[in-house]
Enzyme design. Structure first.
Site, PDB file in Angstrom:
ATOM      1  N   SER A 225       9.207   1.595  -2.158  1.00 55.71           N
ATOM      2  CA  SER A 225       9.523   0.511  -3.102  1.00 55.71           C
ATOM      3  C   SER A 225      10.980   0.111  -3.019  1.00 55.71           C
ATOM      4  O   SER A 225      11.311  -1.075  -3.016  1.00 55.71           O
ATOM      5  CB  SER A 225       9.218   0.945  -4.537  1.00 55.71           C
ATOM      6  OG  SER A 225       7.841   1.074  -4.713  1.00 55.71           O
TER       7      SER A 225
ATOM      8  N   ARG B  10       2.591   7.235  -5.621  1.00 57.30           N
ATOM      9  CA  ARG B  10       2.986   6.063  -6.416  1.00 57.30           C
ATOM     10  C   ARG B  10       2.654   6.338  -7.887  1.00 57.30           C
ATOM     11  O   ARG B  10       1.823   5.661  -8.488  1.00 57.30           O
ATOM     12  CB  ARG B  10       2.249   4.826  -5.944  1.00 57.30           C
ATOM     13  CG  ARG B  10       2.487   4.248  -4.544  1.00 57.30           C
ATOM     14  CD  ARG B  10       3.748   4.436  -3.877  1.00 57.30           C
ATOM     15  NE  ARG B  10       4.681   3.348  -3.725  1.00 57.30           N
ATOM     16  CZ  ARG B  10       4.549   2.290  -2.932  1.00 57.30           C
ATOM     17  NH1 ARG B  10       3.458   2.084  -2.253  1.00 57.30           N
ATOM     18  NH2 ARG B  10       5.501   1.406  -2.818  1.00 57.30           N
TER      19      ARG B  10
ATOM     20  N   ASP C 271      10.646   6.836  -4.973  1.00 55.03           N
ATOM     21  CA  ASP C 271       9.770   5.991  -4.157  1.00 55.03           C
ATOM     22  C   ASP C 271      10.581   5.145  -3.162  1.00 55.03           C
ATOM     23  O   ASP C 271      11.004   4.033  -3.481  1.00 55.03           O
ATOM     24  CB  ASP C 271       8.957   5.123  -5.116  1.00 55.03           C
ATOM     25  CG  ASP C 271       7.955   4.237  -4.422  1.00 55.03           C
ATOM     26  OD1 ASP C 271       7.967   4.168  -3.183  1.00 55.03           O
ATOM     27  OD2 ASP C 271       7.166   3.597  -5.133  1.00 55.03           O
TER      28      ASP C 271
ATOM     29  N   GLN D   4       8.354   7.734  -9.536  1.00 53.46           N
ATOM     30  CA  GLN D   4       8.889   6.381  -9.304  1.00 53.46           C
ATOM     31  C   GLN D   4      10.331   6.391  -8.785  1.00 53.46           C
ATOM     32  O   GLN D   4      10.676   5.620  -7.895  1.00 53.46           O
ATOM     33  CB  GLN D   4       8.841   5.616 -10.618  1.00 53.46           C
ATOM     34  CG  GLN D   4       8.386   4.196 -10.447  1.00 53.46           C
ATOM     35  CD  GLN D   4       7.896   3.586 -11.743  1.00 53.46           C
ATOM     36  OE1 GLN D   4       8.011   4.194 -12.805  1.00 53.46           O
ATOM     37  NE2 GLN D   4       7.369   2.388 -11.661  1.00 53.46           N
TER      38      GLN D   4
ATOM     39  N   TYR E 281      -3.187   0.752  -3.310  1.00 56.05           N
ATOM     40  CA  TYR E 281      -3.078   0.086  -2.014  1.00 56.05           C
ATOM     41  C   TYR E 281      -4.315  -0.783  -1.756  1.00 56.05           C
ATOM     42  O   TYR E 281      -5.405  -0.488  -2.252  1.00 56.05           O
ATOM     43  CB  TYR E 281      -2.967   1.120  -0.886  1.00 56.05           C
ATOM     44  CG  TYR E 281      -1.646   1.847  -0.885  1.00 56.05           C
ATOM     45  CD1 TYR E 281      -0.468   1.171  -0.594  1.00 56.05           C
ATOM     46  CD2 TYR E 281      -1.577   3.199  -1.178  1.00 56.05           C
ATOM     47  CE1 TYR E 281       0.752   1.839  -0.608  1.00 56.05           C
ATOM     48  CE2 TYR E 281      -0.365   3.877  -1.183  1.00 56.05           C
ATOM     49  CZ  TYR E 281       0.796   3.178  -0.898  1.00 56.05           C
ATOM     50  OH  TYR E 281       2.001   3.831  -0.912  1.00 56.05           O
TER      51      TYR E 281
END
Ligand code: NAD
Length: 377
Positions: free
Chosen positions: A133, A122, A130, A127, A228
């Site tokens: 997400s 992450r 990902d 990004q 997390y």
């Protein structure tokens, strides 16, 4: 280098790992791209669009997989198809590696370099790759749309000649990527939104979307370096349930999206809390695929408990397969492009790279990922 993309075979899966637009991008990198016939049909992408993008097409699944240098998929491979892969081939997909021990072992034994897309770090650099997400974002949206369709109320406030209709009250538990999108979607529909998460940094994000943050003092909670949540103690979970009881009772819709990476989801909405809810209320459990946040939720079913609907529908991103495929395949293309050597027209598996270190689970006959060797927090 040949990149092969087989059709998804999981029952009911409508998403495709690659769209024609993404196939075009891989072809432009200089890759030889071959897809299985029917790859994108369920998501709304006809076969012809792939061939127009420069991919070849085959119905011979075994030949497709066994000739590949790289195989790209959405879900984990069926066990029996691992033996079809060329030893040394790269395989990138979701793998659920904490739970799929036999699968990971077989990929290692067969000499496959397997990438687990859920392990993409992450970080800002990663990004665009990902997939957690990109899919969670659509899941959060779809959870609200489902809740609205099962509710016996509308979401917005309406002032009419026949009187005023008050807005629905929505309570969102777990404000990661899915929870944030659920807040934004419920707000757009005009609901009054309250949300809760154990990570205190989330309060600002909830407020910036126009939601109210429910404050519960659980003592030390914190988050891991990757952002997390840490698992709570049984005592902290009980304290959280007691504090959420009243908010659940006051809400028309409860959406749960609370997960702890690599572990079973915590039960946060208990039978007692469901008892406190009004008939006609709706609970949508976005964590149903990791065990569920709601007591009694049934995997991939909608059940009625004393007039409260409990929605355990699985694979919510799969209900909007065109956009889910679009973003998943963009994530895969971003991953391949990041490590693509344009001159050699080849993917370079750089074992020293932080992204590769994070997501590579098997290589050279061994399980190589730290997260599988030591369990998280
Ligand atoms: P997730 O799916 O692992 O969990 C969802 C949410 O559940 C989290 O916000 C978590 O704090 C919450 N939760 C866990 N236990 C709970 C409990 N008992 N009660 C209430 N809530 C509970 O989370 P995610 O959506 O994958 O996001 C994880 C983190 O990664 C977040 O910090 C997010 O901002 C971050 N992130 C960073 C990047 C990036 O930097 N590139 C990209 C995406 C996400």
């Amino acid at each position: 280098m040949k990149i092969s993309i087989p059709r998804e075979t999981h029952p009911g899966e409508s998403r495709a790992p690659l769209t024609p637009h993404s196939a075009d991008k891989l072809v432009k990198l200089g890759a030889q791209v071959e897809v299985e016939a029917g790859l994108g049909t369920a998501a709304g992408f006809p076969d012809a669009a792939y061939t127009e993008a420069g991919a070849t097409m085959t119905s011979d699944r075994k030949a497709l997989i066994s000739s590949a240098d790289i195989v790209l998929r959405l879900r984990k491979p069926p066990l029996e198809e691992i033996a079809w892969l060329k030893p040394g081939a790269i395989h990138a997909s979701l793998l659920d590696p904490f739970n799929e021990k036999e699968l990971v072992q077989r990929l290692a034994e067969h000499g496959v370099s397997a990438v687990s897309m859920e392990f993409i770090p992450r970080t800002t650099r990663a990004q665009s790759m990902d997939v957690l997400s990109s899919q969670a974002n659509l899941g959060g949206y779809e959870a609200v749309i489902l809740a609205a369709s099962y509710s016996n109320k509308i979401f917005p406030m309406m002032t009419t000649a026949a009187g005023t209709i008050l807005p629905s009250k929505v309570f969102i538990i777990g404000v990661g990527v899915a929870g944030l999108q659920a807040i934004a979607t419920a707000k757009r529909l005009g609901a009054k939104v309250t949300a809760y998460d154990t990570r205190p940094v989330v309060e600002e994000q909830v407020k910036s979307l126009g939601g109210q943050f429910l404050k519960i003092d659980l003592g030390e909670t914190g988050q891991t370096k990757e952002g997390y949540a840490k698992a709570l103690t049984e005592e902290q979970i009980q304290k959280q349930r007691d504090a959420m009881n009243k908010t659940c009772g006051d809400s028309d819709i409860v959406i749960t999206a609370a997960q702890v990476f690599g572990r079973k989801a915590p039960i946060l909405v208990t039978a007692e809390m469901l008892d406190a809810m009004k008939p006609g209320s709706v609970v949508v459990d976005l964590a149903v695929e990791t065990g569920g946040n709601v007591e009694g939720v049934v995997y991939d079913q909608v059940t009625d408990r004393k007039g409260v609907k409990i929605v355990g529908v699985a694979n919510l991103p799969g209900r909007v397969p065109l956009h889910a495929s679009q973003v998943y395949s963009a994530n895969l293309v971003a991953f391949v492009s990041e490590f693509w050597d344009k001159e050699k027209k080849a993917f370079v598996l750089n074992l020293e790279d932080e992204i590769i270190k994070g997501c590579l689970v098997t290589h050279d006959g061994k399980i190589v990922n730290e997260k599988l060797i030591t369990k998280p927090n």
